[in-house]
Every structure is written in structure tokens, then in C-alpha cells.
Design a protein around this motif. Sequence first.
Motif, PDB file in Angstrom:
ATOM      1  N   UNK A   1     -61.978  19.645 -61.546  1.00 38.41           N
ATOM      2  CA  UNK A   1     -61.676  18.695 -60.493  1.00 38.41           C
ATOM      3  C   UNK A   1     -60.706  17.640 -61.003  1.00 38.41           C
ATOM      4  N   UNK A   2     -59.732  17.292 -60.162  1.00 38.64           N
ATOM      5  CA  UNK A   2     -58.777  16.258 -60.527  1.00 38.64           C
ATOM      6  C   UNK A   2     -59.294  14.878 -60.172  1.00 38.64           C
ATOM      7  N   UNK A   3     -58.452  13.895 -60.392  1.00 41.89           N
ATOM      8  CA  UNK A   3     -58.841  12.527 -60.073  1.00 41.89           C
ATOM      9  C   UNK A   3     -58.667  12.265 -58.579  1.00 41.89           C
ATOM     10  N   UNK A   4     -59.573  11.453 -58.040  1.00 47.24           N
ATOM     11  CA  UNK A   4     -59.430  10.990 -56.668  1.00 47.24           C
ATOM     12  C   UNK A   4     -59.664  12.036 -55.600  1.00 47.24           C
ATOM     13  N   UNK A   5     -60.426  13.084 -55.874  1.00 48.46           N
ATOM     14  CA  UNK A   5     -60.653  14.109 -54.854  1.00 48.46           C
ATOM     15  C   UNK A   5     -61.736  13.704 -53.851  1.00 48.46           C
ATOM     16  N   UNK A   6     -62.526  12.678 -54.163  1.00 41.56           N
ATOM     17  CA  UNK A   6     -63.451  12.136 -53.180  1.00 41.56           C
ATOM     18  C   UNK A   6     -64.866  12.674 -53.283  1.00 41.56           C
ATOM     19  N   UNK A   7     -65.799  11.920 -52.681  1.00 47.31           N
ATOM     20  CA  UNK A   7     -67.214  12.243 -52.778  1.00 47.31           C
ATOM     21  C   UNK A   7     -67.587  13.510 -52.014  1.00 47.31           C
ATOM     22  N   UNK A   8     -66.893  13.791 -50.927  1.00 50.84           N
ATOM     23  CA  UNK A   8     -67.197  15.021 -50.192  1.00 50.84           C
ATOM     24  C   UNK A   8     -66.873  16.251 -51.032  1.00 50.84           C
TER      25      UNK A   8
ATOM     26  N   UNK B   1     -68.893  20.790 -54.364  1.00 48.57           N
ATOM     27  CA  UNK B   1     -69.018  21.440 -55.660  1.00 48.57           C
ATOM     28  C   UNK B   1     -70.471  21.758 -55.986  1.00 48.57           C
ATOM     29  N   UNK B   2     -71.393  20.900 -55.552  1.00 56.16           N
ATOM     30  CA  UNK B   2     -72.815  21.122 -55.858  1.00 56.16           C
ATOM     31  C   UNK B   2     -73.589  21.759 -54.720  1.00 56.16           C
ATOM     32  N   UNK B   3     -72.974  21.910 -53.558  1.00 54.78           N
ATOM     33  CA  UNK B   3     -73.571  22.611 -52.422  1.00 54.78           C
ATOM     34  C   UNK B   3     -75.009  22.171 -52.191  1.00 54.78           C
ATOM     35  N   UNK B   4     -75.906  23.133 -52.058  1.00 51.57           N
ATOM     36  CA  UNK B   4     -77.301  22.847 -51.769  1.00 51.57           C
ATOM     37  C   UNK B   4     -78.068  22.210 -52.912  1.00 51.57           C
ATOM     38  N   UNK B   5     -77.476  22.125 -54.079  1.00 48.54           N
ATOM     39  CA  UNK B   5     -78.141  21.496 -55.222  1.00 48.54           C
ATOM     40  C   UNK B   5     -77.940  19.981 -55.251  1.00 48.54           C
ATOM     41  N   UNK B   6     -77.044  19.461 -54.422  1.00 44.59           N
ATOM     42  CA  UNK B   6     -76.687  18.046 -54.543  1.00 44.59           C
ATOM     43  C   UNK B   6     -77.907  17.142 -54.357  1.00 44.59           C
TER      44      UNK B   6
ATOM     45  N   UNK C   1     -80.208  26.958 -62.430  1.00 45.98           N
ATOM     46  CA  UNK C   1     -79.469  25.874 -63.067  1.00 45.98           C
ATOM     47  C   UNK C   1     -78.761  25.077 -61.976  1.00 45.98           C
ATOM     48  N   UNK C   2     -78.218  23.929 -62.356  1.00 51.13           N
ATOM     49  CA  UNK C   2     -77.496  23.106 -61.390  1.00 51.13           C
ATOM     50  C   UNK C   2     -76.152  23.713 -61.006  1.00 51.13           C
ATOM     51  N   UNK C   3     -75.602  24.616 -61.815  1.00 52.84           N
ATOM     52  CA  UNK C   3     -74.365  25.303 -61.462  1.00 52.84           C
ATOM     53  C   UNK C   3     -74.607  26.073 -60.171  1.00 52.84           C
ATOM     54  N   UNK C   4     -73.821  25.785 -59.147  1.00 56.11           N
ATOM     55  CA  UNK C   4     -74.212  26.192 -57.796  1.00 56.11           C
ATOM     56  C   UNK C   4     -73.394  27.330 -57.199  1.00 56.11           C
ATOM     57  N   UNK C   5     -72.519  27.950 -57.976  1.00 61.64           N
ATOM     58  CA  UNK C   5     -71.666  29.010 -57.421  1.00 61.64           C
ATOM     59  C   UNK C   5     -71.911  30.344 -58.126  1.00 61.64           C
ATOM     60  N   UNK C   6     -73.161  30.757 -58.181  1.00 69.60           N
ATOM     61  CA  UNK C   6     -73.501  32.035 -58.814  1.00 69.60           C
ATOM     62  C   UNK C   6     -72.950  33.219 -58.022  1.00 69.60           C
ATOM     63  N   UNK C   7     -72.557  32.992 -56.781  1.00 74.71           N
ATOM     64  CA  UNK C   7     -72.019  34.072 -55.966  1.00 74.71           C
ATOM     65  C   UNK C   7     -70.494  34.136 -56.017  1.00 74.71           C
ATOM     66  N   UNK C   8     -69.877  33.259 -56.778  1.00 76.74           N
ATOM     67  CA  UNK C   8     -68.415  33.301 -56.908  1.00 76.74           C
ATOM     68  C   UNK C   8     -68.002  34.431 -57.839  1.00 76.74           C
ATOM     69  N   UNK C   9     -66.817  34.983 -57.600  1.00 75.58           N
ATOM     70  CA  UNK C   9     -66.248  35.993 -58.493  1.00 75.58           C
ATOM     71  C   UNK C   9     -65.215  35.390 -59.439  1.00 75.58           C
ATOM     72  N   UNK C  10     -64.524  34.336 -58.978  1.00 74.39           N
ATOM     73  CA  UNK C  10     -63.492  33.724 -59.807  1.00 74.39           C
ATOM     74  C   UNK C  10     -63.545  32.212 -59.711  1.00 74.39           C
TER      75      UNK C  10
ATOM     76  N   UNK D   1     -65.342  23.333 -56.210  1.00 72.85           N
ATOM     77  CA  UNK D   1     -64.620  23.582 -57.451  1.00 72.85           C
ATOM     78  C   UNK D   1     -65.566  23.539 -58.638  1.00 72.85           C
ATOM     79  N   UNK D   2     -65.204  24.236 -59.694  1.00 74.07           N
ATOM     80  CA  UNK D   2     -65.821  24.034 -61.001  1.00 74.07           C
ATOM     81  C   UNK D   2     -65.600  22.569 -61.370  1.00 74.07           C
TER      82      UNK D   2
END
Length: 459
Positions: free
Chosen positions: A415-422, A427-432, A365-374, A410-411
Motif C-alpha cells: 500500500x502506498x501513502x495516503x490511500x485512505x481508511x477505506x 485490505x482486511x475485509x471481514x477480519x477488520x 490468520x489475519x491475512x485476509x486474501x487466502x482466495x487470491x491467486x496473485x 491490497x497486500x
Amino acid sequence: MDTATLEEMRSTLRGPVIGPQDAGYDQARKIYNAMIDKRPAALVPCTDAADVMAAVGYVRDHGLELAVRGGGHSGPGLCLVDDGVTVDLSPMRWVRVDPETRTAEVGGGSRLGDLDHATQAFGLATPTGIISMTGVSGLTLGGGHGYLTRKYGLTVDNLIAADVVLADGSFVTASETEHPDLFWALRGGGGNFGIATSLTFRLHPVGTVGAGVTVWPVESTREVLAWYREFLPQAPDDVYGFFAVLVVPPGPPFPEELHGKKVCGIVWCCTDPDGVGETLAVVNDAGRPAFHFTTPMPYDALQSMFDELIPTGYQWYWRGDFFDHIPDAALDVHLKYGRSNPTQLSLMHLYPIDGAAHRVGPDDTAFSYRDALWSGVFAGVDPDPANAETIRRWCVDYQEELHPYSMGGSYVNFMGSGEGQERVRATYRGHYDRLARVKRTYDPDNLFHANQNIEPARG
């Protein structure tokens, strides 16, 4: 948008078009977060997919800005756009359950409470979030996690199909067999690819669960979190508990002497209600709690337990981060900000996203943090606009001080407003890059950009 364009829109579209001069305008633009004060040129409530197709076509053909509102729960207010058009799915609040196939089809404007109410009538549920006022579509497109995630995975792991209106105004159904590239992107890629007018989910047997709340004095944060980081990942998938720093709310089940006290705590959900007491008897290993409470509870009651604490219309600012470990240095940060919590309702939650969520392939899936615990969220909350900067500063400082111990992204729904494109890329890592190619196919002109935006790939 000038008056002539607004009137033309009214004559072209079937349903109402709400403009700034209309009596219902301020109510129509009201969303969960009162810190957001955007003024669309028009809001278009839609009752079905045909309405959405017509609205998208009009917006595109007239070069207008577009936003999409499902449940209106977007923290950064991405469901509204100044001087543009909000396509409002809130009239599309319906759920159809098939108890034989254990599936549910859900309208694009439905909220978690609508889904839980409909499915619990049959003793069924699917993993979603923990606030019943949250919109199903927005939560799902970002990934979706909550009390059932360790047992049954993310929300997107239980998505079977989605009906989607695309940027060219066409309608498609995306699934594993139809538009599979779009279906992959929808499962975590946010609202970048189209408007989901309905979603179909796989359901699981869930009725009564074992619910629990344990709190300790805030001074115990270090010891409790050190215990939690070891206990929870080793616990059976039936056991879920999110860690929090918070201020005890005034009301049951908490005793009066704890009201208003700064604490750390864990909110529990056990899908095996008979085993909750025995399983959670170990909480004393973290230190003597100030309060410990467990009870069998209908799942939908647990899902709505926090709704009244944080109703629509409060000031909000939030950010998030993923974590795969909680080092000792991070314990001190949590203690520091637990002690300095500025308001009654501001909080930090660490939601576990392991168990069944880890048994899905990292690229499925596009969700890219399957290795995260929290999945962590830092949220400043208060009813008083005068405290807006105070809660925002606490949230930002907390997140930034912990960020060096995070996984970098981040999930997307936190994400808040204005956090930027980077930050979006992180957030999408290698899926971007793959998401950008899907974006180029389905939305090459980036019509759907009022979101945590994935820009179409070039070429």
C-alpha cells in the motif's frame, strides 16, 4: 519536541538518542525510499527488548508521536514520523538457527539477507520476499510472500512465536498457546499491535534451487500473460514464477542487444533444481522468447539477485492489488502500461500466492486474501528526483485502471501513502472488526498508528 525533552530522553534511555543537530542525523533518518524526507525529532537505536520497552514508555508518557523502523524498507515511509520519535531496531540484526528443530529466531532489525545467510548454512529456509534488503519484521507482520510461497506458504504461515513490546511498555511472547488473539493479529495485521523484537520461524529444506528468467518483447504481453494465467495455477507447488513488465537492465545474464528494451517476463524458482529445464521447456507455448535462461543456483543467491538493480536511495512510489483472475480486458491494460513504462527501473509484478498458501484456513490468520491467486505491485522507480511525479503518475494510473479487475484490497506491504481508511478496510475485509477488537485490548489509545492503521474498536 523541545531541547529540554530531548536532553531528558538522552539522560533517561540507555543508548544513543539522535537529534536533528547531531552529525549522524541525516544518515540515521535515511531509508530505502529517497522520495521520503521526514524529519523525526529523535531516533532511538535499540539493541535489545529492554531498550525498546524504555523507549516506548518514554514516548507514551510524554505524549509523543511514535514510529518503528525495522529494515527501513517501507515504501510510504511509515518507519519515520515528522517531529516525533522513531524507535530504530536496526542494531538488532541477529539470527539464531537450530538445525535440529529446524527453527530460527530472528532479531527485530534483521533483514531477509541476514535470515537467508544464517539458514542456508544448514540447507534450510523459510518463505520471505525477493529483495534481501527488506526487513524481516515488517514483511512478516504484513503476511510475507515470495519464491517459496507455493511450496511452503506465506511467511506468517511459518511464524511460530513473536516477542512483542506492547503499548503499555510490557513484554509478551505471542504464540498459538500464549496470547493467541495477539498472535492471530500479528500474522497479517501489520505493525498495529506492538513492536516485534524477535520472531521465531519454522524452516524447510531448501538449498540449491532451479532459477530462471524468460523475457518476451513487450508487444507479446497479451499472449504471454494469457498463457501464464493458465499455466502457473496448474503447475506443481515446486514451480514458482512471477510475471513482470519491465525494462531489461544492462548486464548479465541478458545479452547486450536486449539492454534497455521494454519487455514482459517471468522470473522462475523451482525447489526441485533437477526438474527446472524440463518443467520450463513449455515457455515456447507462450510465443518464442527473446531470452530464456535457467540454472541451478543457491537459494540465497536468487534472493539477492535484484539487490544491485535497485539500491537504497532511489525514488519509489508503489501500490498493490490482489487478483483472483486475469480477464482478457486486463491483458490490454498490462500491454498499455508495459509500452508506456517511463523509466529503466519502473515495473509491475504479479506474485503467485496459491499452492500451500491456499491450504491455510481463511480465518486462521489475519491475512485476509487466502482466495487470491496473485498479489500485484505497481512500482515507479528512478534515481532522479526530477522524475518523481512521472513515476508516481504511471504507478497510480496503472493501478487504478486495473483495479476494477481486482479483488478490492491490497497486500498491506504494497500500500502506498495516503490511500485512505477505506482502503485499509478493504485490505482486511471481514477480519477488520476482529483486528479492531484485538487493537482495543493491546493498544487502546492507538499509540502504534504510524502504519496502515487499524483503529481500536469502541466500547
